[in-house]
Design a protein around this motif. Structure first.
Motif, mmCIF file in Angstrom:
data_model
loop_
_atom_site.group_PDB
_atom_site.id
_atom_site.type_symbol
_atom_site.label_atom_id
_atom_site.label_comp_id
_atom_site.label_asym_id
_atom_site.label_seq_id
_atom_site.Cartn_x
_atom_site.Cartn_y
_atom_site.Cartn_z
ATOM 1 N N PRO A 196 40.440 46.714 35.988
ATOM 2 C CA PRO A 196 41.113 47.692 36.882
ATOM 3 C C PRO A 196 42.069 47.447 37.869
ATOM 4 O O PRO A 196 42.961 47.982 38.253
ATOM 5 C CB PRO A 196 40.001 48.229 37.924
ATOM 6 C CG PRO A 196 38.820 47.339 37.617
ATOM 7 C CD PRO A 196 39.109 46.722 36.246
ATOM 8 N N GLN A 197 42.005 46.047 38.030
ATOM 9 C CA GLN A 197 42.995 45.429 39.114
ATOM 10 C C GLN A 197 44.106 45.039 38.196
ATOM 11 O O GLN A 197 45.153 44.209 38.904
ATOM 12 C CB GLN A 197 42.425 44.455 39.789
ATOM 13 C CG GLN A 197 41.957 43.067 38.990
ATOM 14 C CD GLN A 197 40.449 42.963 38.654
ATOM 15 O OE1 GLN A 197 39.949 43.930 38.154
ATOM 16 N NE2 GLN A 197 39.819 42.097 38.710
ATOM 17 N N LEU A 198 43.955 44.772 36.858
ATOM 18 C CA LEU A 198 45.102 44.245 36.114
ATOM 19 C C LEU A 198 45.389 45.066 34.894
ATOM 20 O O LEU A 198 44.810 44.892 33.723
ATOM 21 C CB LEU A 198 45.058 42.877 35.821
ATOM 22 C CG LEU A 198 46.021 42.106 35.195
ATOM 23 C CD1 LEU A 198 46.972 41.620 36.400
ATOM 24 C CD2 LEU A 198 45.383 40.748 34.725
ATOM 25 N N PRO A 199 46.208 46.257 34.834
ATOM 26 C CA PRO A 199 46.186 46.963 33.702
ATOM 27 C C PRO A 199 46.664 46.508 32.383
ATOM 28 O O PRO A 199 47.533 45.516 32.501
ATOM 29 C CB PRO A 199 47.059 48.348 34.235
ATOM 30 C CG PRO A 199 46.980 48.231 35.779
ATOM 31 C CD PRO A 199 46.845 46.744 36.053
ATOM 32 N N PHE B 138 40.301 38.587 43.205
ATOM 33 C CA PHE B 138 39.021 39.003 43.340
ATOM 34 C C PHE B 138 38.266 39.173 44.697
ATOM 35 O O PHE B 138 37.187 39.611 45.151
ATOM 36 C CB PHE B 138 37.939 37.974 42.608
ATOM 37 C CG PHE B 138 38.041 36.622 43.057
ATOM 38 C CD1 PHE B 138 37.148 36.173 44.175
ATOM 39 C CD2 PHE B 138 38.878 35.820 42.777
ATOM 40 C CE1 PHE B 138 37.295 34.878 44.740
ATOM 41 C CE2 PHE B 138 39.074 34.734 43.025
ATOM 42 C CZ PHE B 138 38.098 33.956 44.184
ATOM 43 N N ARG B 139 39.300 39.032 45.603
ATOM 44 C CA ARG B 139 39.099 39.064 47.123
ATOM 45 C C ARG B 139 39.649 40.403 47.637
ATOM 46 O O ARG B 139 40.966 40.594 47.206
ATOM 47 C CB ARG B 139 39.669 37.841 47.843
ATOM 48 C CG ARG B 139 39.054 36.694 47.605
ATOM 49 C CD ARG B 139 37.448 36.678 48.026
ATOM 50 N NE ARG B 139 37.019 35.578 48.423
ATOM 51 C CZ ARG B 139 35.655 35.304 48.710
ATOM 52 N NH1 ARG B 139 34.898 36.240 48.379
ATOM 53 N NH2 ARG B 139 35.242 34.183 49.157
ATOM 54 N N ASN B 140 38.640 41.286 48.379
ATOM 55 C CA ASN B 140 39.305 42.437 49.224
ATOM 56 C C ASN B 140 39.712 43.504 48.227
ATOM 57 O O ASN B 140 40.696 44.157 48.545
ATOM 58 C CB ASN B 140 40.382 41.936 50.316
ATOM 59 C CG ASN B 140 39.725 40.861 51.263
ATOM 60 O OD1 ASN B 140 38.707 41.171 51.565
ATOM 61 N ND2 ASN B 140 40.892 39.861 51.593
ATOM 62 N N LEU B 141 39.160 43.269 46.922
ATOM 63 C CA LEU B 141 39.694 44.620 46.057
ATOM 64 C C LEU B 141 39.343 45.932 46.497
ATOM 65 O O LEU B 141 40.383 46.723 46.581
ATOM 66 C CB LEU B 141 39.122 44.383 44.765
ATOM 67 C CG LEU B 141 39.766 43.054 43.787
ATOM 68 C CD1 LEU B 141 38.942 43.293 42.507
ATOM 69 C CD2 LEU B 141 41.252 43.405 43.580
ATOM 70 N N TYR B 142 38.157 46.302 46.785
ATOM 71 C CA TYR B 142 37.768 47.675 47.260
ATOM 72 C C TYR B 142 37.680 47.782 48.725
ATOM 73 O O TYR B 142 37.489 48.731 49.484
ATOM 74 C CB TYR B 142 36.605 48.000 46.651
ATOM 75 C CG TYR B 142 37.167 47.820 44.785
ATOM 76 C CD1 TYR B 142 37.919 48.981 44.352
ATOM 77 C CD2 TYR B 142 36.622 46.981 44.237
ATOM 78 C CE1 TYR B 142 38.253 48.948 42.875
ATOM 79 C CE2 TYR B 142 36.811 46.978 42.752
ATOM 80 C CZ TYR B 142 37.784 47.603 42.137
ATOM 81 O OH TYR B 142 38.137 47.575 41.144
ATOM 82 N N ARG C 229 44.230 41.018 51.927
ATOM 83 C CA ARG C 229 44.767 40.921 50.564
ATOM 84 C C ARG C 229 44.037 39.867 49.879
ATOM 85 O O ARG C 229 42.729 39.458 50.066
ATOM 86 C CB ARG C 229 46.106 40.605 50.433
ATOM 87 C CG ARG C 229 46.895 41.589 51.532
ATOM 88 C CD ARG C 229 47.043 43.334 51.121
ATOM 89 N NE ARG C 229 47.696 43.976 52.199
ATOM 90 C CZ ARG C 229 49.053 44.254 52.217
ATOM 91 N NH1 ARG C 229 49.789 43.962 51.362
ATOM 92 N NH2 ARG C 229 49.323 45.137 53.166
ATOM 93 N N GLY C 230 44.673 39.147 48.831
ATOM 94 C CA GLY C 230 43.972 38.154 48.393
ATOM 95 C C GLY C 230 44.883 37.388 47.525
ATOM 96 O O GLY C 230 45.875 37.336 47.705
ATOM 97 N N TYR C 231 44.335 36.618 46.206
ATOM 98 C CA TYR C 231 45.111 35.622 45.712
ATOM 99 C C TYR C 231 44.770 35.678 44.054
ATOM 100 O O TYR C 231 43.354 35.827 43.913
ATOM 101 C CB TYR C 231 44.958 34.237 46.337
ATOM 102 C CG TYR C 231 43.493 33.826 46.577
ATOM 103 C CD1 TYR C 231 42.870 32.918 45.369
ATOM 104 C CD2 TYR C 231 42.841 33.889 47.447
ATOM 105 C CE1 TYR C 231 41.464 32.496 45.420
ATOM 106 C CE2 TYR C 231 41.608 33.553 47.823
ATOM 107 C CZ TYR C 231 41.249 32.770 46.659
ATOM 108 O OH TYR C 231 39.760 32.337 47.013
ATOM 109 N N SER C 232 45.454 35.327 43.243
ATOM 110 C CA SER C 232 45.057 35.219 41.785
ATOM 111 C C SER C 232 45.238 33.385 41.605
ATOM 112 O O SER C 232 45.867 32.829 42.368
ATOM 113 C CB SER C 232 46.113 35.752 40.878
ATOM 114 O OG SER C 232 47.300 35.425 41.121
#
Length: 569
Positions: free
Chosen positions: A175-178, A374-378, A386-389
């Motif tokens: 879901p976070q990466l269509p 994978f951090r703070n997604l929902y 926010r987050g990081y890849s």
């Protein structure tokens, strides 16, 4: 004389002008020309023709006079130059500081591609779509303004550009990466597959996938029609690819636009400003300084696409002043040049890998494995926003033995042994745009073209520091679980800009009081000017941004041409 002036204006008049020939400029040009508009593309640097102007692309290591190194007397001409271009094989892309000096109010590393094709010849070619988790991020946590669009608005345009550009990847159903329109993906190495399996067993929400990248792995007819072939896995992309294996303006969009007979490409054209007509209440053209003669020339068009790369697009708009816009064209909100952001690449780790000695890689992977955010997604679950890849790469190098003499030495040099495996990772963190991170024009200092120098004032925040610490902690834990040894690295403390992902300053938004552009990348208060490069970004996400620039450019052109036909521009 009046007839001569009329003829001169006519010769300098086009349906559309595109400022910049890089990733977004190339797409703007292609789409405009395909839709029948006579289009002028302005590039401040020299011309670069596909294949012809890649001087080092087929050279072997021993063919370089200095074995890849750049002599000190030449290197000293590029103080502060990006080290990846300070090599013999890539020096043809480097620019000297006196070409465009700028003022670093805070330390900032600004990499520019001043040649036809721009940074589309220099990019890392990672092409992940954004999701609604990205477009809704500012609204969800209350920092920065809301995007005026959502994923559904951009999805068909992602598909449009992916099919033409050629994107390799897997259908990962995240879901976070269509998922997109993919060609076959590259394969992970055995070490990356091992890491994926270990992480998958120990974490429910950390999928290791192969990064989507703009490489043709299985050409479709549309790629063959462009004259492009499969990626040869040489991993010499920054030299320029004679096969067109990866997407660039030079191998793809610009030749396609040229074939229509509608495009005029003008290199050595340094854009000074956009011309605004007070009576017509719209932009009427672009003022250019010829880089060779320093002559000031004006070109005219009904619509203007600004794709000069984020910071230069800010500079051009700031320098486009008139009675109507004393602080830069379209700048009724006072936000022009503000909320500049980039990606946080400071965190880097590497480790030694034991085992897998019965395996080696076959060819070179021009991409890498990838851990999406994978951090703070929902929900907000950390002490940072926010987050990081994470990018992940592994390899097994050669160990050269130069011992012995005579035949023994010859055999040692001709038959190097394989070394042990190693693995590395690097973060790509989302920075939250803040008003104090900005660019502006210097009040007195100008460059050789008489254009005000840009002042960059962009700093890391406490949020960025916390994100780096979290990356180091989590990746160290994951590397250790996978059995990797001697985990090392940490915070590189690199300056903002080192990621080459400058964004913002001309951000999109619903409210003209707090933004510059509407949902169509159109200036709120000057309807025939569109900005579709990194300057338009409202937030930065954790994904690489170039694919989104391409989709924005194609979408905005479609809208602009429709509006032009309705006589609304």
């Amino acid at each position: 004389m009046s007839f001569l002036n009329i003829d001169s204006v006519k010769a300098h008049t086009f349906d559309a002008i595109v400022i910049g020939s890089g990733i977004s400029g190339g797409w703007s040009a292609k789409e405009l020309c395909e839709k029948g508009l006579k289009t002028l593309v302005l590039e401040r640097g020299r011309d670069v023709k596909h294949v012809i102007d890649y001087p080092t692309t087929m050279k072997n290591p021993w063919e370089f006079e200095h074995r890849g190194q750049v002599p000190l007397e030449i290197r000293n001409q590029y103080p502060g130059g990006r080290m990846s271009f300070m090599r013999e094989e890539t020096m043809h892309w480097a620019i000297k500081p006196n070409e465009q000096p700028y003022i670093e109010e805070q330390p900032f590393q600004w990499t520019r591609g001043y040649h036809v094709g721009g940074k589309s010849l220099l990019w890392a070619r990672q092409t992940q779509r954004w999701s609604d988790l990205d477009f809704e991020g500012p609204k969800r946590d209350g920092f920065a303004i809301d995007w005026p669009i959502r994923y559904a608005d951009l999805a068909p345009w992602y598909s449009h550009v992916e099919k033409f550009a050629g994107i390799s990847g897997n259908k990962d159903n995240l879901p976070q990466l269509p998922d997109g329109e993919f060609l076959p993906a590259f394969e992970m190495s055995c070490v990356e597959q091992h890491f994926r399996d270990v992480v998958g067993k120990n974490y429910k929400d950390r999928p290791i996938i192969h990064g989507r990248c703009a490489h043709v792995t299985e050409p479709k007819q549309i790629h063959l029609d462009q004259g492009r072939a499969s990626c040869q896995n040489r991993n010499l992309c920054n030299r320029g690819c004679p096969y067109g294996g990866y997407f660039s303006s030079n191998s793809s969009t610009l030749p396609w636009a040229m074939k229509t007979g509608k495009m005029t490409l003008r290199p050595h054209s340094v854009v000074h400003s956009i011309i605004y007509d007070e009576k017509k209440q719209k932009a009427t053209g672009v003022r250019v300084v010829d880089a060779n003669t320093k002559e000031v020339i004006e070109f005219y068009a009904k619509i203007i696409f600004v794709n000069a790369s984020a910071l230069n697009s800010n500079l051009i708009l700031l320098n486009s002043i008139s009675n109507r816009f004393p602080n830069g064209i379209g700048n009724d909100s006072g936000t022009l040049g503000k909320y500049v952001a980039c990606h946080n690449y400071r965190g880097k780790l590497s480790a030694d890998v034991e085992g897998f000695l019965d395996k080696r890689t076959d060819g070179k992977n021009p991409s890498n494995a990838y851990l999406p955010r994978f951090r703070n997604l929902y929900k907000q679950e950390t002490d940072f926003l926010r987050g990081y890849s994470v990018g992940i790469g592994s390899g097994r190098g050669l160990v050269q033995n130069s011992g012995g003499v005579g035949e023994e030495l010859k055999q040692n040099l001709l038959n190097p042994k394989l070394g042990n495996w190693s693995i590395s990772s690097w973060m790509q963190g989302e920075t939250v745009p803040i008003e104090s991170n900005h660019v502006r024009l210097h009040e007195t200092l100008k460059d050789q073209y008489g254009i005000p120098q840009l002042v960059t004032s962009v700093s890391w925040t406490e949020n960025d520091d916390k994100m780096v610490n979290d990356y180091i902690k989590e990746m160290t834990e994951m590397f250790t679980l996978a059995g990797f040894k001697n985990v090392r690295g940490g915070d590189s403390h690199s300056n903002p800009g080192a990621d080459i992902h400058e964004m913002g300053g001309v951000r999109m938004g619903n409210d003209p009081k707090t933004s510059m552009l509407n949902k169509w990348n159109q200036l709120h208060s000057c309807k025939n000017v569109f900005v579709t490069d990194g300057a338009c970004m409202t937030s930065t996400s954790t994904q690489n941004p170039s694919l989104t620039y391409m989709a924005f450019a194609a979408r905005a052109v479609d809208y602009a041409v429709k509006e032009l036909k309705k006589s609304n521009l």
